[in-house]
Design an enzyme around this catalytic site. Structure first.
Site, PDB file in Angstrom:
ATOM      1  N   SER A   1       0.822  -1.202   0.000  1.00  0.00           N
ATOM      2  CA  SER A   1       0.000   0.000   0.000  1.00  0.00           C
ATOM      3  C   SER A   1       0.865   1.265   0.000  1.00  0.00           C
ATOM      4  O   SER A   1       1.861   1.352   0.717  1.00  0.00           O
ATOM      5  CB  SER A   1      -0.883  -0.019   1.238  1.00  0.00           C
ATOM      6  OG  SER A   1      -1.690   1.131   1.283  1.00  0.00           O
TER       7      SER A   1
ATOM      8  N   LEU B   1      -0.857   9.930   4.226  1.00  0.00           N
ATOM      9  CA  LEU B   1      -2.098   9.264   3.831  1.00  0.00           C
ATOM     10  C   LEU B   1      -2.962  10.078   2.871  1.00  0.00           C
ATOM     11  O   LEU B   1      -4.176  10.148   3.021  1.00  0.00           O
ATOM     12  CB  LEU B   1      -2.927   8.899   5.083  1.00  0.00           C
ATOM     13  CG  LEU B   1      -2.340   7.811   5.967  1.00  0.00           C
ATOM     14  CD1 LEU B   1      -3.122   7.724   7.275  1.00  0.00           C
ATOM     15  CD2 LEU B   1      -2.355   6.468   5.262  1.00  0.00           C
TER      16      LEU B   1
ATOM     17  N   CYS C   1      -1.389   4.766  12.698  1.00  0.00           N
ATOM     18  CA  CYS C   1      -1.855   6.154  12.740  1.00  0.00           C
ATOM     19  C   CYS C   1      -2.101   6.589  14.179  1.00  0.00           C
ATOM     20  O   CYS C   1      -2.452   5.785  15.030  1.00  0.00           O
ATOM     21  CB  CYS C   1      -3.184   6.302  11.997  1.00  0.00           C
ATOM     22  SG  CYS C   1      -3.257   5.388  10.491  1.00  0.00           S
TER      23      CYS C   1
ATOM     24  N   ILE D   1       6.276  -5.327   8.214  1.00  0.00           N
ATOM     25  CA  ILE D   1       6.185  -4.164   9.078  1.00  0.00           C
ATOM     26  C   ILE D   1       5.792  -2.916   8.279  1.00  0.00           C
ATOM     27  O   ILE D   1       6.075  -2.830   7.090  1.00  0.00           O
ATOM     28  CB  ILE D   1       7.544  -3.887   9.807  1.00  0.00           C
ATOM     29  CG1 ILE D   1       8.669  -3.615   8.818  1.00  0.00           C
ATOM     30  CG2 ILE D   1       7.886  -5.010  10.726  1.00  0.00           C
ATOM     31  CD1 ILE D   1       9.983  -3.156   9.459  1.00  0.00           C
TER      32      ILE D   1
ATOM     33  N   GLY E   1      11.419  -3.514   2.985  1.00  0.00           N
ATOM     34  CA  GLY E   1      12.687  -3.560   2.263  1.00  0.00           C
ATOM     35  C   GLY E   1      12.851  -4.701   1.283  1.00  0.00           C
ATOM     36  O   GLY E   1      13.948  -4.917   0.769  1.00  0.00           O
TER      37      GLY E   1
ATOM     38  N   GLY F   1       7.430  -2.824  -1.355  1.00  0.00           N
ATOM     39  CA  GLY F   1       7.068  -1.415  -1.161  1.00  0.00           C
ATOM     40  C   GLY F   1       7.945  -0.459  -1.937  1.00  0.00           C
ATOM     41  O   GLY F   1       7.808  -0.302  -3.143  1.00  0.00           O
TER      42      GLY F   1
END
Lengths: 256, 333
Positions: free
Chosen positions: B51, B103, B161, B222, B275, B296
């Site tokens: 994401s 976000l 968040c 993570i 990573g 990511g």
């Protein structure tokens, strides 16, 4: 946009900290002046976005200032070295909109005014070349901090344009900012259509003076192709990404 | 400790059928089964863009057929539109980057009405809906909306968040609050819920266990590590927001360690990330206990990376003597 392998064909020092690198390879996808490329450099995680100063079907020129470790490294690469380059990126200047603006305006605005500030000048050179090809001779104003920053003067002259040059410290050309000759021009061509690239305070000052035009922005970005949302800005038409919806925004949509 | 669900064990017993992703590959690659099972959802391979690094797929679909992807975790969704943080939002680091995007997203209504139908045109498999919030109600609003979407196979809940009702402490830093969010989201959806954990904690396994006990179907981890850079010439932080999330290859060992710790503590499937940049990294993450793996920051510097990893996986499996990729999930005791 896709990844291309381009090969360095020359690197030339233009000023102490300004270099010109010519890359050869498939550049046929470049569709407009003002687009940029994103270069992968060994040892650096993020690519380096650099605007295109000139291009043909099989070569492109970048002109960059060695402001950080990445650009310094780039300036020391050997001729013949291949680079992974994501390109072309960004929307580029719209020559069609410039032509349309000229055809709609009164005769006193028959020439677009192109203004480049410092290392924002290279894409303006590419735009000037594109306009000349279409039979439009623009007025070019190039602003620098000092004589030791001046670039591209001879290149403009070679294509038939004598740029108005300003330096902040007065060591070359007219002393002062680009807005001074631009304001003088506006006395004669008060509805001048402007295309500009340079530091944001300069863009903002021009935005306040110009009736209409296209403004090229710069922002720190990670991907350069619209995925990371690192370079978002607010416009009159909603949020845009400098990298893909820009870097060129229209005068009327810009929110400071 | 066994960390495979009953469903996964079932898929392990299946014969070595060709992976859909590799049907066009050379014949000797076909015997390598890359399929994995996440809570009843069969993925053609374990590779999922993470994401916030893949938007809603549109930019990447111009480069390759993204239907080869195991799934897609699309940009984090909040109830209302968010512009995010001021610029600069990006800072480079050795082997990684910081981001403080904040976000940015058009809000859940626009996501479901506009982005998901557009995504369906370019991607035909179930997707992962990543949702975020600043209160329990925010999570519930997003989960309810995503529950109605047939396209959504899994809901992934970002609990990194700050909770505005609790002095801005991130939900994911407290086992109790993480469990509360899990329960609230579970109560409004029948889809599998994966809690995406923050690494900025002292006991990630304890928080994962709390989510499992609260009913979570799986764990994603993570999220980014909190970091900071200073421009020494300007004597100012590089990021306008001062701090941001650290991602990229530099964090891989930390991510791998946390995936391993969580896999030792829970019996629900894990999506590992942090990573990951190569097929070797994917295999390493799976050996640590991940059933699927998200990619990511690597997408941002090499937009073809997921495709390259998917294409390389069968060769790697061959080299390592792995016929079915499920064999390696959590092999490290």
């Amino acid at each position: 946009m896709k990844e291309q392998i381009l090969t360095i064909s020359s690197i030339e020092k233009l000023q102490d900290d300004i270099f010109k690198t010519v890359l050869i390879g498939d550049c046929s996808e470049i569709s407009a002046p003002g687009q940029f490329i994103n270069i992968k450099l060994n040892g650096f995680f993020l690519r380096r976005p650099v605007s295109i100063a000139d291009y043909t079907e099989n070569s492109l020129t970048i002109i960059y200032k060695t402001v950080g470790k990445g650009t310094k490294y780039m300036s020391t690469l050997p001729v013949g070295k291949s680079l992974q380059v994501l390109m072309p990126l960004g929307n580029g200047f719209s020559l069609e909109k410039i032509e349309k603006a000229l055809s709609h305006s009164l005769s006193d605005a028959a020439a677009p005014v192109l203004i480049g500030g410092g290392i924002g000048l290279p894409p303006i050179f590419s735009l000037a070349k594109g306009l000349m090809k279409r039979g439009i001779t623009p007025v070019v104003i190039a602003g620098f901090n000092s004589k030791s920053d001046v670039i591209l003067e001879n290149e403009f002259k070679a294509i038939g344009i004598s740029p108005i040059i300003t330096t902040v410290d007065g060591t070359y050309g007219k002393k002062g900012l680009v807005t001074e000759p631009f304001s003088e021009l506006l006395l004669k061509l008060h509805r001048a259509y402007v295309c500009t690239c340079g530091p944001e305070p300069m863009l903002k000052a021009i935005h306040q003076l110009a009736a209409d035009g296209q403004f090229s922005f710069e922002a720190r970005m990670a991907c350069g192709f619209g995925a990371c949302m690192g370079c978002s800005c607010k416009t009159k038409y909603g949020n845009k990404r400098i990298c893909t919806d820009g870097p060129i925004l229209e005068k009327e949509e810009i929110i400071w | 400790m066994v960390n495979l669900s009953a469903m996964e064990k079932e898929s392990q017993t299946m014969s070595f059928q060709p992976s859909y992703a590799n049907q066009n590959s050379s014949p000797d690659k076909r015997i390598f089964d890359t399929r994995v099972n996440l809570c009843g959802l069969t993925l053609d391979n374990p590779v999922i863009p993470a994401s916030g690094t893949f938007g809603y797929g549109q930019e990447f679909a111009k480069l390759y057929d993204i239907n080869i992807l195991g799934s897609i975790s699309f940009k984090g969704t909040t109830p209302n539109e968010r512009f995010g943080n001021p610029l600069p939002r990006i800072a480079e680091c050795p082997q990684g980057m910081l981001n403080s995007v904040g976000l940015q997203n058009p809000g859940v209504e626009v996501v479901t009405a506009r982005e998901l139908p557009e995504l369906a045109k370019i991607y035909s498999k179930p997707v992962i809906a990543n949702i975020s919030g600043f209160s329990i109600e925010d999570y519930v609003t997003c989960a309810k909306a995503m529950d109605k979407e047939n396209q959504v196979g899994i809901i992934e809940v970002n609990i990194s968040c700050p909770n505005v009702h609790n002095g801005g402490m991130a939900f994911g830093t407290s086992a109790r609050e993480a469990a509360e969010v899990t329960e609230a989201v579970m109560s409004v959806t029948s889809k599998p819920v994966f809690m995406k954990l923050s690494p900025n904690v002292t006991d990630v396994a304890g928080i994962a266990k709390a989510c499992e006990d609260a009913g979570a179907a799986g764990i994603s981890l993570i999220n980014t590590l909190l970091g900071m850079r200073i421009d020494i010439n300007r004597r100012k932080p590089v990021l306008a927001n001062k701090m941001g999330g650290f991602s990229g290859p530099a964090i891989f060992p930390v991510a791998l360690r946390m995936v391993y710790q969580v896999s030792q503590a829970v019996d629900i499937p894990i999506i590992g990330m942090g990573g990951v940049s190569s097929a070797d990294d994917v295999i390493e993450m799976m050996m640590a206990g991940a059933t699927a793996v998200q990619i990511g920051a690597a997408n941002l510097v090499n937009p073809y990376i997921c495709k390259e990893i998917i294409e390389e996986l069968p060769e790697k499996m061959k080299a390592l003597g792995i016929q079915n990729i499920n064999e390696i999930i959590g092999v490290i005791e």
